[in-house]
Every structure is written in C-alpha cells, then in structure tokens.
Design a protein around this motif. Structure first.
Motif, PDB file in Angstrom:
ATOM      1  N   ARG A  93      10.020 -14.764  -2.906  1.00 17.39           N
ATOM      2  CA  ARG A  93      10.600 -14.634  -1.562  1.00 17.39           C
ATOM      3  C   ARG A  93      10.311 -15.859  -0.691  1.00 17.39           C
ATOM      4  O   ARG A  93      10.459 -15.807   0.516  1.00 17.39           O
ATOM      5  CB  ARG A  93      10.085 -13.358  -0.899  1.00 17.39           C
ATOM      6  N   GLY A  94       9.891 -16.940  -1.344  1.00 15.01           N
ATOM      7  CA  GLY A  94       9.713 -18.190  -0.603  1.00 15.01           C
ATOM      8  C   GLY A  94       8.459 -18.271   0.224  1.00 15.01           C
ATOM      9  O   GLY A  94       8.402 -19.021   1.210  1.00 15.01           O
ATOM     10  N   GLY A  95       7.414 -17.495  -0.155  1.00 17.19           N
ATOM     11  CA  GLY A  95       6.127 -17.595   0.526  1.00 17.19           C
ATOM     12  C   GLY A  95       5.826 -16.463   1.482  1.00 17.19           C
ATOM     13  O   GLY A  95       4.802 -16.494   2.172  1.00 17.19           O
ATOM     14  N   GLU A  96       6.687 -15.444   1.537  1.00 18.75           N
ATOM     15  CA  GLU A  96       6.522 -14.339   2.496  1.00 18.75           C
ATOM     16  C   GLU A  96       6.680 -13.006   1.790  1.00 18.75           C
ATOM     17  O   GLU A  96       7.458 -12.870   0.846  1.00 18.75           O
ATOM     18  CB  GLU A  96       7.575 -14.465   3.598  1.00 18.75           C
ATOM     19  N   GLY A 109      -5.887 -10.331   1.217  1.00 15.67           N
ATOM     20  CA  GLY A 109      -5.785  -9.414   2.356  1.00 15.67           C
ATOM     21  C   GLY A 109      -4.376  -9.325   2.912  1.00 15.67           C
ATOM     22  O   GLY A 109      -3.809  -8.227   3.013  1.00 15.67           O
ATOM     23  N   PRO A 110      -3.778 -10.458   3.286  1.00 16.26           N
ATOM     24  CA  PRO A 110      -2.403 -10.406   3.808  1.00 16.26           C
ATOM     25  C   PRO A 110      -1.395  -9.806   2.829  1.00 16.26           C
ATOM     26  O   PRO A 110      -0.431  -9.161   3.265  1.00 16.26           O
ATOM     27  CB  PRO A 110      -2.093 -11.878   4.085  1.00 16.26           C
ATOM     28  N   LEU A 111      -1.593  -9.993   1.527  1.00 19.08           N
ATOM     29  CA  LEU A 111      -0.671  -9.435   0.540  1.00 19.08           C
ATOM     30  C   LEU A 111      -1.025  -8.002   0.144  1.00 19.08           C
ATOM     31  O   LEU A 111      -0.346  -7.412  -0.697  1.00 19.08           O
ATOM     32  CB  LEU A 111      -0.645 -10.318  -0.714  1.00 19.08           C
ATOM     33  N   ARG A 112      -2.085  -7.465   0.725  1.00 15.55           N
ATOM     34  CA  ARG A 112      -2.561  -6.101   0.417  1.00 15.55           C
ATOM     35  C   ARG A 112      -2.831  -5.946  -1.085  1.00 15.55           C
ATOM     36  O   ARG A 112      -2.518  -4.914  -1.690  1.00 15.55           O
ATOM     37  CB  ARG A 112      -1.575  -5.045   0.925  1.00 15.55           C
ATOM     38  N   MET A 113      -3.449  -6.962  -1.668  1.00 17.75           N
ATOM     39  CA  MET A 113      -3.871  -6.909  -3.080  1.00 17.75           C
ATOM     40  C   MET A 113      -5.281  -6.326  -3.117  1.00 17.75           C
ATOM     41  O   MET A 113      -6.267  -7.005  -3.371  1.00 17.75           O
ATOM     42  CB  MET A 113      -3.800  -8.310  -3.700  1.00 17.75           C
ATOM     43  N   THR A 114      -5.359  -5.022  -2.862  1.00 17.01           N
ATOM     44  CA  THR A 114      -6.654  -4.377  -2.620  1.00 17.01           C
ATOM     45  C   THR A 114      -7.480  -4.174  -3.882  1.00 17.01           C
ATOM     46  O   THR A 114      -8.675  -3.881  -3.790  1.00 17.01           O
ATOM     47  CB  THR A 114      -6.434  -3.021  -1.934  1.00 17.01           C
ATOM     48  N   ASP A 115      -6.865  -4.288  -5.058  1.00 17.00           N
ATOM     49  CA  ASP A 115      -7.603  -4.096  -6.310  1.00 17.00           C
ATOM     50  C   ASP A 115      -7.940  -5.421  -6.994  1.00 17.00           C
ATOM     51  O   ASP A 115      -8.366  -5.418  -8.148  1.00 17.00           O
ATOM     52  CB  ASP A 115      -6.775  -3.237  -7.279  1.00 17.00           C
ATOM     53  N   THR A 116      -7.745  -6.525  -6.305  1.00 16.35           N
ATOM     54  CA  THR A 116      -7.979  -7.846  -6.887  1.00 16.35           C
ATOM     55  C   THR A 116      -9.262  -8.421  -6.311  1.00 16.35           C
ATOM     56  O   THR A 116      -9.436  -8.469  -5.092  1.00 16.35           O
ATOM     57  CB  THR A 116      -6.796  -8.787  -6.599  1.00 16.35           C
ATOM     58  N   THR A 117     -10.160  -8.867  -7.204  1.00 14.37           N
ATOM     59  CA  THR A 117     -11.480  -9.298  -6.730  1.00 14.37           C
ATOM     60  C   THR A 117     -12.147 -10.243  -7.724  1.00 14.37           C
ATOM     61  O   THR A 117     -11.835 -10.232  -8.921  1.00 14.37           O
ATOM     62  CB  THR A 117     -12.378  -8.067  -6.503  1.00 14.37           C
ATOM     63  N   PHE A 118     -13.073 -11.048  -7.220  1.00 15.36           N
ATOM     64  CA  PHE A 118     -13.937 -11.863  -8.068  1.00 15.36           C
ATOM     65  C   PHE A 118     -15.147 -11.066  -8.547  1.00 15.36           C
ATOM     66  O   PHE A 118     -15.761 -11.411  -9.550  1.00 15.36           O
ATOM     67  CB  PHE A 118     -14.450 -13.098  -7.303  1.00 15.36           C
ATOM     68  N   ASP A 149       6.605  -8.700   3.075  1.00 18.79           N
ATOM     69  CA  ASP A 149       6.361  -7.628   4.056  1.00 18.79           C
ATOM     70  C   ASP A 149       5.910  -8.171   5.406  1.00 18.79           C
ATOM     71  O   ASP A 149       4.999  -7.639   6.047  1.00 18.79           O
ATOM     72  CB  ASP A 149       5.326  -6.636   3.518  1.00 18.79           C
ATOM     73  N   GLY A 150       6.558  -9.256   5.835  1.00 19.86           N
ATOM     74  CA  GLY A 150       6.271  -9.819   7.143  1.00 19.86           C
ATOM     75  C   GLY A 150       5.080 -10.757   7.199  1.00 19.86           C
ATOM     76  O   GLY A 150       4.800 -11.352   8.250  1.00 19.86           O
ATOM     77  N   GLU A 151       4.364 -10.924   6.098  1.00 14.55           N
ATOM     78  CA  GLU A 151       3.219 -11.839   6.040  1.00 14.55           C
ATOM     79  C   GLU A 151       3.653 -13.121   5.333  1.00 14.55           C
ATOM     80  O   GLU A 151       4.005 -13.094   4.155  1.00 14.55           O
ATOM     81  CB  GLU A 151       2.052 -11.202   5.285  1.00 14.55           C
ATOM     82  N   ARG A 152       3.645 -14.225   6.062  1.00 11.49           N
ATOM     83  CA  ARG A 152       4.012 -15.501   5.455  1.00 11.49           C
ATOM     84  C   ARG A 152       2.764 -16.296   5.112  1.00 11.49           C
ATOM     85  O   ARG A 152       1.970 -16.627   5.988  1.00 11.49           O
ATOM     86  CB  ARG A 152       4.920 -16.329   6.382  1.00 11.49           C
ATOM     87  N   LEU A 153       2.601 -16.614   3.818  1.00 17.29           N
ATOM     88  CA  LEU A 153       1.467 -17.412   3.374  1.00 17.29           C
ATOM     89  C   LEU A 153       1.813 -18.889   3.348  1.00 17.29           C
ATOM     90  O   LEU A 153       0.986 -19.731   3.713  1.00 17.29           O
ATOM     91  CB  LEU A 153       1.005 -16.965   1.983  1.00 17.29           C
ATOM     92  N   LEU A 154       3.022 -19.211   2.901  1.00 16.88           N
ATOM     93  CA  LEU A 154       3.468 -20.600   2.785  1.00 16.88           C
ATOM     94  C   LEU A 154       4.882 -20.721   3.322  1.00 16.88           C
ATOM     95  O   LEU A 154       5.673 -19.767   3.257  1.00 16.88           O
ATOM     96  CB  LEU A 154       3.456 -21.058   1.320  1.00 16.88           C
ATOM     97  N   GLY A 155       5.216 -21.914   3.791  1.00 15.38           N
ATOM     98  CA  GLY A 155       6.591 -22.181   4.167  1.00 15.38           C
ATOM     99  C   GLY A 155       7.455 -22.337   2.925  1.00 15.38           C
ATOM    100  O   GLY A 155       6.972 -22.785   1.881  1.00 15.38           O
ATOM    101  N   PRO A 156       8.743 -21.986   3.003  1.00 11.95           N
ATOM    102  CA  PRO A 156       9.607 -22.101   1.825  1.00 11.95           C
ATOM    103  C   PRO A 156       9.726 -23.523   1.310  1.00 11.95           C
ATOM    104  O   PRO A 156       9.847 -23.739   0.099  1.00 11.95           O
ATOM    105  CB  PRO A 156      10.954 -21.553   2.309  1.00 11.95           C
ATOM    106  N   ARG A 198       2.655  -8.194  -6.448  1.00 13.11           N
ATOM    107  CA  ARG A 198       2.795  -8.552  -5.037  1.00 13.11           C
ATOM    108  C   ARG A 198       2.648 -10.061  -4.850  1.00 13.11           C
ATOM    109  O   ARG A 198       3.340 -10.655  -4.022  1.00 13.11           O
ATOM    110  CB  ARG A 198       1.790  -7.788  -4.176  1.00 13.11           C
ATOM    111  N   PHE A 199       1.769 -10.677  -5.595  1.00 16.61           N
ATOM    112  CA  PHE A 199       1.639 -12.133  -5.519  1.00 16.61           C
ATOM    113  C   PHE A 199       2.927 -12.796  -5.998  1.00 16.61           C
ATOM    114  O   PHE A 199       3.456 -13.707  -5.351  1.00 16.61           O
ATOM    115  CB  PHE A 199       0.446 -12.586  -6.371  1.00 16.61           C
TER     116      PHE A 199
END
Length: 417
Positions: A300-303, A227-236, A305-312, A293-294
C-alpha cells in the motif's frame, strides 16, 4: 482450513479479487504434499490483494514429537525476514533527516573508520590493504559493504568472524554494540561497492539505529514499526506464556534427509533470553497474521489502516535495483544463488528485474526476502499482491524445501485478472 479463513475474516469468494478458488487450492495441495513427503514438518500461507486476504491455510505439525498442529496463532522464527523490518526502520530515520545513505558508517560507529580489505593469505597470516573508500549506510543496506558471515565457511575472513564469536549464533551476552566492535576490527572481504555478499550489514544498521535514535533496537522497532502496524505477536523476546505456540525448529539429517530437531537453534526463544534486549539476534518471532500486516503496509505504499510508516516515493526508491549499473544479483554476487537469478537488490529486498530469467509468472518490480528457516514473503506492487509463507526447516543445498519460486508461481497461476 476453516480456522484460517475465519481468523483472517475471509468471507467473500476470491473470484471477486481476481483469483480462482479452485486454483488457490493448489497451494494447499502442494505444501500438504511436501509435508507428507517429510520435506517440511508443517506450514502456513496467506495471499492477499491490496492488503485484503483472499487465501489463508496451513497444515502439518508445529511439533512432530508432541503432535501439535500448525494453527493461525503459531509463532515462527523469522531469522533474516527480520532484515526488511530493520531496513524500513532505517529508512524512517533517513526520512527524518537523522541518517543519510551516503553517510560513512564510521561517522556513527568509529570502529568502522579506516577499514582494511582482505588481500590474500590464510586466517593465521592474512594480508590486508587499506580500503580505497569508506563503508556507507547504503552499502550496508545493499550488502555491498564487504562484510560477511561467520556461518558462511567460504573465505578466510569468514573464519575470523567465527573466531570473534560471530557464528551461527553469537556468544551469550553479545549486544549489537559488542558485535560492531568485533566486526569493525576485521578486514573487509572486498572493496565497498564492488560486489554483493550476504552479511551482517543489517545487524550493523541495527546498531546505527540505536546510536541515531538513542533507543535500543527492539524499543525503536516496537514504537515505530510493530506498534503502529498492530503487530502485537511480533517480538525479539518471547514471553514465557507464548513458548507453547512456538513451532519447533528442524533440519534434515545429512544422511537420511529425515527431519530432526536442530538442537543448536531450538533453545532460542524457549528459555529466558540469552541475548540482551536490543541485540537483534537471532531476530524476530512472528505469526502469519502479523507479517501479513507488514507486507500489506509495503504493497500500500508505506501505509496501513491510517498509519503511514514511509512515504510512497521512499518505498519506490527502496524497491528499485541499487546494484551498480543495474547489475543482476547473480552476476554481481560473490557466490551466486540460483534462487535469485533475474533479480537485482534494493534497500533490504531482492527485486525482480527480469521475470523470464527469474522463472516467474509475475511482474517486474516484485520484491521480498526469506529467512533461514525457509520462511518467505513477496510483494507485487503492480498487481497489488502479497504472499507470506511460514515453516521451520533450516537447510541448504539439495535438501532445501521447494518454497520460493514454487510459492510465487502457485500464487500467480491462481490469478484470473
């Protein structure tokens, strides 16, 4: 190829990003030739620098029988390229203090308490001994836990996994909870931390995510990664209306080498899910754009488009070599793989430790991973380069498509700065 460059908004010459347009064209030439030779049915690839695409292309067919071409929106089964996504989700919980790398797995999954280790014998009369140390979360991330795979067919313990229903695909109705209950009751292949063996370790981590978060794996990953990465076509779980976009899955005929549909795997994602929500099996489906996008987030060190998933610092820790004593993966692996010479292993990724030994034109510190259908990606944090490659051929040994090392060097040879 225009549809690919338009889809990714590539408008400026790659020379502005330190690439030669002419040399990038060699990627297309190489994989088109592999398609003509019948090594792969179709393919797509994307190269980016600092998250900005500089090359995107595709060729061949996503379905040989129907004659359907590979398109920017083609869906690909990621298989083990799901594992880096799950590993990122695990480290997000570590950052929140909900999970520790040194935590015994038995603290979250009681079936992994008091494990035993294989000590000889056949599947029908196995000898075991008590494990000298517990399996930890870190062991699972680095594939040093002593777990294995039913599809490996190399050790008596592999056979026990198959007997428990953990084969190429688990039995219908299998959940991560059920899988862990089955695997936790089986002996380890070796003492935790003493060797590397590709395994169901990250699948077990998927269940730990569920226990720690209180959510199913798919919902946690959707809310916190996709969701945060806008990976809208990725799914289980693929929606029925997207099935026509799914590439067919192939394997080479053992005798002729000609590509034929892999009937064992083709039904997955093509009909209502055989595996309940959150099972994590057989992994994600995704598009070239989404997985880019992943990869862009990682470079980019975990970020992104302004969404940070992990710290660098977390990401730098994940992509260091975690094998004991800085060991080379091939020297520490139970069954060496020439594809990973000159590499160590981090928390979910191979890591290049010696570019010369790896046969790489790139840099120390490159990391990435592949999937069973010969999808592949890598990230070079030194030069800010990422590459994603997609095809759908499940094979091993002499019929393995020339993808990983060739893709890497085709990308690096095109760089001018």
């Amino acid at each position: 190829m225009r549809q690919f460059t338009d889809r990714f908004g590539i408008t400026k010459p790659p020379e502005r990003s330190g690439f030669s347009a002419e040399r990038l064209g060699r990627i297309t030439e190489f994989f088109d030739r592999q398609t003509e030779l019948g090594v792969v049915p179709g393919w797509s690839a994307l190269v980016a620098r600092n998250g900005e695409p500089v090359y995107a292309a595709g060729g061949g067919l996503r379905d040989l029988e129907l004659g359907l071409p590979v398109e920017p929106g083609t869906l690909w089964r990621l298989y083990s390229m799901t594992k880096p996504v799950t590993s990122v989700a695990v480290m997000m919980l570590v950052e929140r203090g909900l999970l520790g790398l040194d935590d015994p797995v038995g603290a979250y999954l009681p079936e992994f308490t008091d494990m035993t280790v294989y000590d000889g014998g056949s599947p029908g009369s196995l000898r075991v001994r008590p494990a000298a140390r517990p399996v930890t979360v870190g062991h699972l991330l680095t594939h040093t836990a002593g777990l294995t795979l039913g599809l490996a067919h190399m050790d008596p313990v592999d056979a026990l996994y198959r007997q428990a229903g953990q084969d190429v695909l688990p039995l219908p109705g299998t959940t991560l909870e059920r899988m862990c209950a089955d695997v936790g009751g089986l002996p380890l292949l070796f003492e935790p931390g003493t060797a590397w063996n590709y395994s169901l370790g990250v699948d077990v981590l998927g269940r730990i995510i569920e226990v720690c978060s209180g959510e199913t794996l798919d919902r946690f990953i959707e809310a916190n990664v996709l969701g945060p990465l806008r990976m809208t076509d990725t799914t289980f779980s693929l929606a029925p209306e997207r099935v026509p976009d799914l590439a067919e899955i192939y394997s080479p005929d053992p005798e002729s080498g000609r590509l034929v549909v892999n009937e064992e795997l083709r039904s997955t994602f093509r009909r209502p899910a055989e595996f309940p929500s959150g099972s994590g099996v057989p992994g994600l489906v995704s598009t070239l754009a989404d997985y880019h996008r992943f990869a862009a987030m990682l470079v980019r060190g975990g970020e992104l488009d302004g969404e940070r998933l992990l710290g660098p610092r977390t990401l730098a820790f994940m992509t260091a070599n975690h094998l004991p004593g800085g060991a080379d993966l091939n020297s520490f692996a139970r069954y060496p793989d020439d594809e990973h010479r000159g590499c160590g292993f981090g928390l979910g990724f191979y890591v290049v430790t010696d570019p010369v030994r790896a046969g790489s034109f790139g840099n120390k510190g490159e990391f990435g991973w592949s999937g069973a259908a010969n999808t592949h990606f890598f990230v070079d944090p030194v030069d800010g380069v990422t590459a994603v490659f997609c095809t759908q051929v499940v094979t091993w040994g002499r019929h393995r498509p020339p993808v990983r090392r060739q893709l890497r060097n085709l990308v690096y040879q095109a760089m001018t700065t």
